[in-house]
Every structure is written in C-alpha cells, then in structure tokens.
Design an enzyme around this catalytic site. Structure first.
Site, PDB file in Angstrom:
ATOM      1  N   LYS A   7       0.835  -1.217   0.000  1.00  0.00           N
ATOM      2  CA  LYS A   7       0.000   0.000   0.000  1.00  0.00           C
ATOM      3  C   LYS A   7       0.865   1.260   0.000  1.00  0.00           C
ATOM      4  O   LYS A   7       0.658   2.166  -0.794  1.00  0.00           O
ATOM      5  CB  LYS A   7      -0.887   0.007   1.260  1.00  0.00           C
ATOM      6  CG  LYS A   7      -1.546   1.342   1.534  1.00  0.00           C
ATOM      7  CD  LYS A   7      -2.475   1.318   2.725  1.00  0.00           C
ATOM      8  CE  LYS A   7      -1.847   1.662   4.052  1.00  0.00           C
ATOM      9  NZ  LYS A   7      -1.566   3.083   4.273  1.00  0.00           N
ATOM     10  N   ASN A   8       1.835   1.302   0.919  1.00  0.00           N
ATOM     11  CA  ASN A   8       2.584   2.550   1.074  1.00  0.00           C
ATOM     12  C   ASN A   8       3.607   2.772  -0.040  1.00  0.00           C
ATOM     13  O   ASN A   8       4.174   3.850  -0.156  1.00  0.00           O
ATOM     14  CB  ASN A   8       3.231   2.608   2.454  1.00  0.00           C
ATOM     15  CG  ASN A   8       2.179   2.771   3.540  1.00  0.00           C
ATOM     16  OD1 ASN A   8       1.034   3.110   3.245  1.00  0.00           O
ATOM     17  ND2 ASN A   8       2.555   2.516   4.782  1.00  0.00           N
ATOM     18  N   CYS A 101      -5.603   7.919   9.228  1.00  0.00           N
ATOM     19  CA  CYS A 101      -5.909   7.171  10.441  1.00  0.00           C
ATOM     20  C   CYS A 101      -5.788   8.074  11.678  1.00  0.00           C
ATOM     21  O   CYS A 101      -4.959   8.988  11.699  1.00  0.00           O
ATOM     22  CB  CYS A 101      -4.916   6.023  10.592  1.00  0.00           C
ATOM     23  SG  CYS A 101      -5.372   4.583   9.645  1.00  0.00           S
ATOM     24  N   ARG A 106      -0.345  14.332  13.163  1.00  0.00           N
ATOM     25  CA  ARG A 106       0.095  14.258  11.778  1.00  0.00           C
ATOM     26  C   ARG A 106       0.073  15.615  11.049  1.00  0.00           C
ATOM     27  O   ARG A 106      -0.649  15.803  10.073  1.00  0.00           O
ATOM     28  CB  ARG A 106      -0.719  13.199  11.025  1.00  0.00           C
ATOM     29  CG  ARG A 106      -0.706  11.877  11.739  1.00  0.00           C
ATOM     30  CD  ARG A 106      -1.301  10.781  10.938  1.00  0.00           C
ATOM     31  NE  ARG A 106      -0.402  10.284   9.926  1.00  0.00           N
ATOM     32  CZ  ARG A 106      -0.743   9.352   9.037  1.00  0.00           C
ATOM     33  NH1 ARG A 106      -1.936   8.858   9.031  1.00  0.00           N
ATOM     34  NH2 ARG A 106       0.139   8.934   8.151  1.00  0.00           N
ATOM     35  N   ASP A 291       4.056   0.793  12.155  1.00  0.00           N
ATOM     36  CA  ASP A 291       2.865   0.148  11.585  1.00  0.00           C
ATOM     37  C   ASP A 291       2.715  -1.302  12.047  1.00  0.00           C
ATOM     38  O   ASP A 291       1.669  -1.918  11.816  1.00  0.00           O
ATOM     39  CB  ASP A 291       2.908   0.191  10.045  1.00  0.00           C
ATOM     40  CG  ASP A 291       2.776   1.611   9.509  1.00  0.00           C
ATOM     41  OD1 ASP A 291       2.370   2.495  10.282  1.00  0.00           O
ATOM     42  OD2 ASP A 291       3.089   1.831   8.328  1.00  0.00           O
ATOM     43  N   ARG A 384      -8.730  -0.756   4.195  1.00  0.00           N
ATOM     44  CA  ARG A 384      -7.897   0.297   3.607  1.00  0.00           C
ATOM     45  C   ARG A 384      -6.528  -0.259   3.212  1.00  0.00           C
ATOM     46  O   ARG A 384      -5.888   0.261   2.297  1.00  0.00           O
ATOM     47  CB  ARG A 384      -7.668   1.427   4.622  1.00  0.00           C
ATOM     48  CG  ARG A 384      -8.917   2.198   4.959  1.00  0.00           C
ATOM     49  CD  ARG A 384      -8.577   3.361   5.833  1.00  0.00           C
ATOM     50  NE  ARG A 384      -7.616   4.214   5.144  1.00  0.00           N
ATOM     51  CZ  ARG A 384      -7.162   5.363   5.599  1.00  0.00           C
ATOM     52  NH1 ARG A 384      -7.582   5.808   6.748  1.00  0.00           N
ATOM     53  NH2 ARG A 384      -6.292   6.085   4.911  1.00  0.00           N
TER      54      ARG A 384
HETATM   55  C1  EPZ Z   1       3.954   7.088   6.282  1.00  0.00           C
HETATM   56  O1  EPZ Z   1       3.135   8.159   6.764  1.00  0.00           O
HETATM   57  C2  EPZ Z   1       3.042   5.884   6.121  1.00  0.00           C
HETATM   58  N1  EPZ Z   1       1.976   6.216   5.184  1.00  0.00           N
HETATM   59  C3  EPZ Z   1       2.476   5.486   7.463  1.00  0.00           C
HETATM   60  O2  EPZ Z   1       1.726   4.294   7.286  1.00  0.00           O
HETATM   61  C4  EPZ Z   1       3.615   5.205   8.437  1.00  0.00           C
HETATM   62  O3  EPZ Z   1       3.084   4.929   9.708  1.00  0.00           O
HETATM   63  C5  EPZ Z   1       4.541   6.419   8.520  1.00  0.00           C
HETATM   64  O4  EPZ Z   1       5.009   6.780   7.187  1.00  0.00           O
HETATM   65  C6  EPZ Z   1       5.754   6.179   9.386  1.00  0.00           C
HETATM   66  O5  EPZ Z   1       6.489   5.097   8.895  1.00  0.00           O
HETATM   67  C7  EPZ Z   1       2.176   6.117   3.877  1.00  0.00           C
HETATM   68  O6  EPZ Z   1       3.264   5.789   3.408  1.00  0.00           O
HETATM   69  C8  EPZ Z   1       1.044   6.368   2.972  1.00  0.00           C
HETATM   70  P1  EPZ Z   1       5.833  10.565   8.352  1.00  0.00           P
HETATM   71  P2  EPZ Z   1       3.663   9.644   6.735  1.00  0.00           P
HETATM   72  O7  EPZ Z   1       5.712  11.861   7.635  1.00  0.00           O
HETATM   73  O8  EPZ Z   1       4.503   9.878   5.551  1.00  0.00           O
HETATM   74  C9  EPZ Z   1       5.695  13.797  11.897  1.00  0.00           C
HETATM   75  C10 EPZ Z   1      -0.110   2.828   7.644  1.00  0.00           C
HETATM   76  O9  EPZ Z   1      -0.661   2.312   8.641  1.00  0.00           O
HETATM   77  N2  EPZ Z   1       5.518  14.829  10.854  1.00  0.00           N
HETATM   78  O10 EPZ Z   1       7.045   9.734   8.130  1.00  0.00           O
HETATM   79  O11 EPZ Z   1       2.483  10.515   6.944  1.00  0.00           O
HETATM   80  C11 EPZ Z   1       4.485  12.865  12.003  1.00  0.00           C
HETATM   81  O12 EPZ Z   1       3.453  13.421  12.770  1.00  0.00           O
HETATM   82  C12 EPZ Z   1       0.353   4.267   7.653  1.00  0.00           C
HETATM   83  O13 EPZ Z   1       0.025   2.244   6.571  1.00  0.00           O
HETATM   84  C13 EPZ Z   1       5.505  16.163  11.246  1.00  0.00           C
HETATM   85  O14 EPZ Z   1       5.612  16.499  12.421  1.00  0.00           O
HETATM   86  O15 EPZ Z   1       4.536   9.670   8.056  1.00  0.00           O
HETATM   87  C14 EPZ Z   1       5.131  11.639  12.604  1.00  0.00           C
HETATM   88  O16 EPZ Z   1       5.239  11.815  13.973  1.00  0.00           O
HETATM   89  C15 EPZ Z   1      -0.222   5.112   8.686  1.00  0.00           C
HETATM   90  N3  EPZ Z   1       5.360  17.124  10.267  1.00  0.00           N
HETATM   91  C16 EPZ Z   1       6.527  11.611  11.986  1.00  0.00           C
HETATM   92  O17 EPZ Z   1       6.756  12.943  11.516  1.00  0.00           O
HETATM   93  C17 EPZ Z   1       5.227  16.793   8.943  1.00  0.00           C
HETATM   94  O18 EPZ Z   1       5.096  17.712   8.114  1.00  0.00           O
HETATM   95  C18 EPZ Z   1       6.719  10.661  10.819  1.00  0.00           C
HETATM   96  O19 EPZ Z   1       5.647  10.823   9.899  1.00  0.00           O
HETATM   97  C19 EPZ Z   1       5.259  15.443   8.574  1.00  0.00           C
HETATM   98  C20 EPZ Z   1       5.405  14.470   9.557  1.00  0.00           C
END
Ligand code: EPZ
Length: 403
Positions: A7-8, A101, A106, A291, A384
């Site tokens: 998915k990701n 989710c 986020r 995850d 999803r």
């Molecule tokens: C990706 O989300 C994945 N989603 C998530 O999978 C996964 O949990 C996550 O990476 C972490 O590995 C997809 O690939 C579609 P991040 P993403 O930006 O890119 C903070 C699942 O269950 N952050 O790496 O949204 C954020 O809040 C899902 O399949 C900021 O603060 O995650 C988090 O604490 C859910 N500001 C951390 O960084 C920002 O602008 C990492 O988030 C962006 C992120």
C-alpha cells in the site's frame, strides 16, 4: 500464502504518475480501498485510470486540474503526496487538510516548508483550502530536521522536473521512498542516493511513459508473521520482502520464533508460547516499524514475562490496549508513548471495534489467538490496507468469516 503488493509503495507512485504526460502501467497493485480512493482522485483531476485485477494503467495526459477533491483527500493522509506531483506538473496545487488514520496529530509543516524552499507561495483560501503555487520550481538544498516519509517523497516529486540540482538531507530511508525513486528513474528522472540520508536529484525536462511492478507489502507480511507467532504453527509467506524486514524478524526471533529466508519468501516457525521481548521501540526505517507495533503488542499480551513498548513515531498508537485488556490482557499505559505488558496465558474472545487500520488488524490477530469467539467491527478500516484479511487467515488455517 502470497503477500499482496505494498500500500505505502503504490500510493505515492500512483500520485507521481501525474508528472508523466503519458501512460503508466503498474503491476502487483494491492486491491484495497485506499488504492481505489487514490484512483478516484486521479480521475477527478482529469487522468484516465483503468484497473484490471492487480494491474493499474494511468494516462495522466489530461490531469490538468490543480484542485484536489476534498471528499477523497480527507479520507486519506497519503493524498498530500499529490501536491508535490501537481506542483511538478502544473506549478499549482489546492487542497484541504489531509485526513488519515486517527493515530496522532500528523501535521504537514515539513511538506509546506519544503514547498516554500522550492520557491512556492502558499495562500489560504476563503473555503479553508490551501493553494500552493510557483511560476517555476528551482532546484534547492533542503535539510529535514527529522525523518518524514511523506515530506521526503513530496520534495522528490517537486525536484524531479525542477530547474537544476536539488540536494535533500535528513531524508527518510524507508523502502517506499526507494521504490518511488526507482519508479521515477524508470520514467527518466535522475535521482541518486535513495535509501540513504542524502538524495540528489538533477531536474529533467519531462518524464516519459513507463511500466513498474510494486514490491510486496512488508507490513502485511509482518502482520501475518505476528499472527503465526500468536496462534502457533508455521507459515510460508511467499514473496515476503524479507530484506526490508530485518528489525521485524529480529523481534520475532526474540519472541522465540524461527525465521528462515529463501527464494520463495519468509518461513516462520512459531514457538510453543511466545517469549517477552524486554524493550521494543519503534523508529524510522531500518528500526522496528510503527505500523507493526500493534500486531507485536497483541502477541506480547500472551508472552511469557514482561515486555515494554516505546512508540516513537505517532502519539496515539496504543488505542488497542483497552480492548486487549477487556480480553484479559494486562497492559499498563505509562503515557501515550510507553506501555508495560505483563504476559498472560490466554486471552478470551470479545466484541471489539477496529477504529484504525493497523490496530484493527491487530485486534483480528488477538481474536484468532484468543480462546472462544471474537467479533471485530469496523472492517472498512482494515480494508484500507489488507486485500482480504479473512481469506488470508483462513488460508493459514483460521476460522474467520466476514459478516
Ligand atoms: C507514512 O506516513 C506511512 N503512510 C504510514 O503508514 C507510516 O506509519 C509512517 O510513514 C511512518 O512510517 C504512507 O506511506 C502512505 P511521516 P507519513 O511523515 O509519511 C511527523 C499505515 O498504517 N511529521 O514519516 O504521513 C508525524 O506526525 C500508515 O500504513 C511532522 O511532524 O509519516 C510523525 O510523527 C499510517 N510534520 C513523523 O513525523 C510533517 O510535516 C513521521 O511521519 C510530517 C510528519
């Protein structure tokens, strides 16, 4: 059983097809509702999308609308990656706050800062949409203060057709960043260093039609691996991307499982009873993935001894502790980041509600391992990301039906 496509990996790749004013063919796409949602968005902004089984063809020649449809965007966090692709293609993107989710705040500050570095202006519209626009994207140097998968992917999408060289440091090293770059390079992009902290991108004038096969899903493979440890027995996870799963197999072995890799995939032999794991902490790749934290927690409730989990990525990822405790588990949450789990011999069946994707899959796993019958509602959350969790677990010998 054969592990579905990731998915990701597929979601950002589908988003990035907007950069290609031609045809893209993607194979091994998972048949899940998030992919359907992404395809609907692409259609609504003018692309032609054809889905045949696990193959998706996108012709993005007509993808010329820069306003993303709110109805779909609020359903799916990964829609934010469409912004970088639209900026690269049209120099403009409008979107409302992306959903996703309920696993934490986020925010999207890193994405917006990256767009600003590329020379974009950002305007909040009367209807609360954000419009990001630039006359021309110029290559830049960006240093991310911490690892973000989505922000790294968005910056890559802005850079691919920008003028000149972009150097990104502090990048996320997740395999899904690497597969996006492999896909884009196949379409003519010039990206080096994906999978490391520093990624260099030389802007090209345009990308061209291409074909690509999506990797198998490391999180789905991990879910079934922990399912096997929770329920006992053994399983061969065909095509599991084991080279992306080192932290997961190390954790599984600490729980007493034996993991063997072969050309076919990953073979898992469960212990008679799982062992506690001491301290398990989630982190950016290559550390243990957030995850799979819920699936690991479900198994550790039945392990011999005490385990500690530290969740370092999202602040609201212990929601399943309460339903697991109703099943007889002994989980004490110290705060949103630390959980102490004292293993019990058995869980008992319960009625539970899946209120997000990975937590929902972990509740199914707990229900399978528990004594007696369990009911899990909120199946649409699980759909999803899992093609058919009931079919897959049935194939592994479980008694489970979707009602
Ligand atoms: C990706 O989300 C994945 N989603 C998530 O999978 C996964 O949990 C996550 O990476 C972490 O590995 C997809 O690939 C579609 P991040 P993403 O930006 O890119 C903070 C699942 O269950 N952050 O790496 O949204 C954020 O809040 C899902 O399949 C900021 O603060 O995650 C988090 O604490 C859910 N500001 C951390 O960084 C920002 O602008 C990492 O988030 C962006 C992120």
């Amino acid at each position: 059983m054969t592990v579905q496509g990731s998915k990701n990996a597929v979601l950002p790749i589908l988003a990035s097809t907007i950069l290609i004013a031609g045809k893209t063919t993607l194979r091994n796409c998972p048949d899940i509702s998030d992919v359907d949602c992404m395809c609907r968005i692409l259609q609504k902004i003018g692309a032609t999308v054809t889905k045949t089984g696990h193959e998706i063809c996108v012709d993005a020649s007509g993808a010329l609308q820069s306003r993303l449809p709110a109805e779909e965007v609020v359903r799916m966090r990964s829609s934010i990656v469409l912004t970088g692709a639209l900026l690269g293609r049209l120099g403009q993107a409008s979107f409302c706050d992306p959903g996703g989710c309920v696993i934490g705040d986020r925010p999207i500050d890193l994405h917006l800062k990256a767009f600003a570095r590329f020379g974009c202006q950002i305007r909040r519209e009367d209807d609360n949409f954000l419009t990001v626009f630039a006359k021309r994207l110029n290559g830049v140097q960006i240093r991310f203060p911490f690892s973000s998968v989505g922000a790294t992917q968005n910056a890559i999408l802005c850079a691919v057709c920008a003028k000149g060289e972009t150097v990104l440091t502090g990048c996320a090293k997740e395999p899904e960043v690497v597969s996006l770059c492999r896909f884009l390079n196949g379409a003519g992009a010039k990206i080096e260093g994906a999978g490391s902290k520093t990624i260099r991108i030389e802007g090209v004038k345009k990308l061209c039609s291409t074909e690509f096969s999506i990797d198998a899903d490391r999180i789905v493979a991990g879910t079934y691996l922990f399912g096997c440890i929770g329920c006992g027995g053994s399983v061969l996870l065909n095509q599991a991307p084991w080279s992306q799963m080192e932290a997961v197999t190390v954790a599984a072995e600490r729980m007493g499982a034996q993991c063997t890799v072969s050309e076919e995939g990953l073979f898992v032999q469960a212990p008679v009873r799982p062992k506690s794991i001491g301290h398990l902490q989630t982190g950016p790749y290559p550390e243990f993935p957030t995850d799979l934290q819920s699936a690991a927690m479900a198994v550790l409730t039945m392990a011999e001894g005490i385990s500690y989990i530290e969740e370092n990525i999202f602040e609201n990822r212990f929601r399943i502790a309460e339903p697991l405790n109703l099943m007889g588990a002994q989980i004490v949450l110290k705060d949103g980041q630390h959980a102490v789990i004292t293993g019990v011999e058995h869980l008992h069946g319960e009625q539970m509600d899946a209120c997000e994707l990975r937590g929902g899959a972990a509740l199914v796993l707990a229900g399978l391992a528990a004594e007696g019958e369990s009911f899990v509602t909120g199946q649409h959350f699980i759909e999803r990301g899992y093609e058919n969790i009931c079919r897959d677990f049935r194939e592994l010998g479980a008694r489970i039906t979707s009602v």
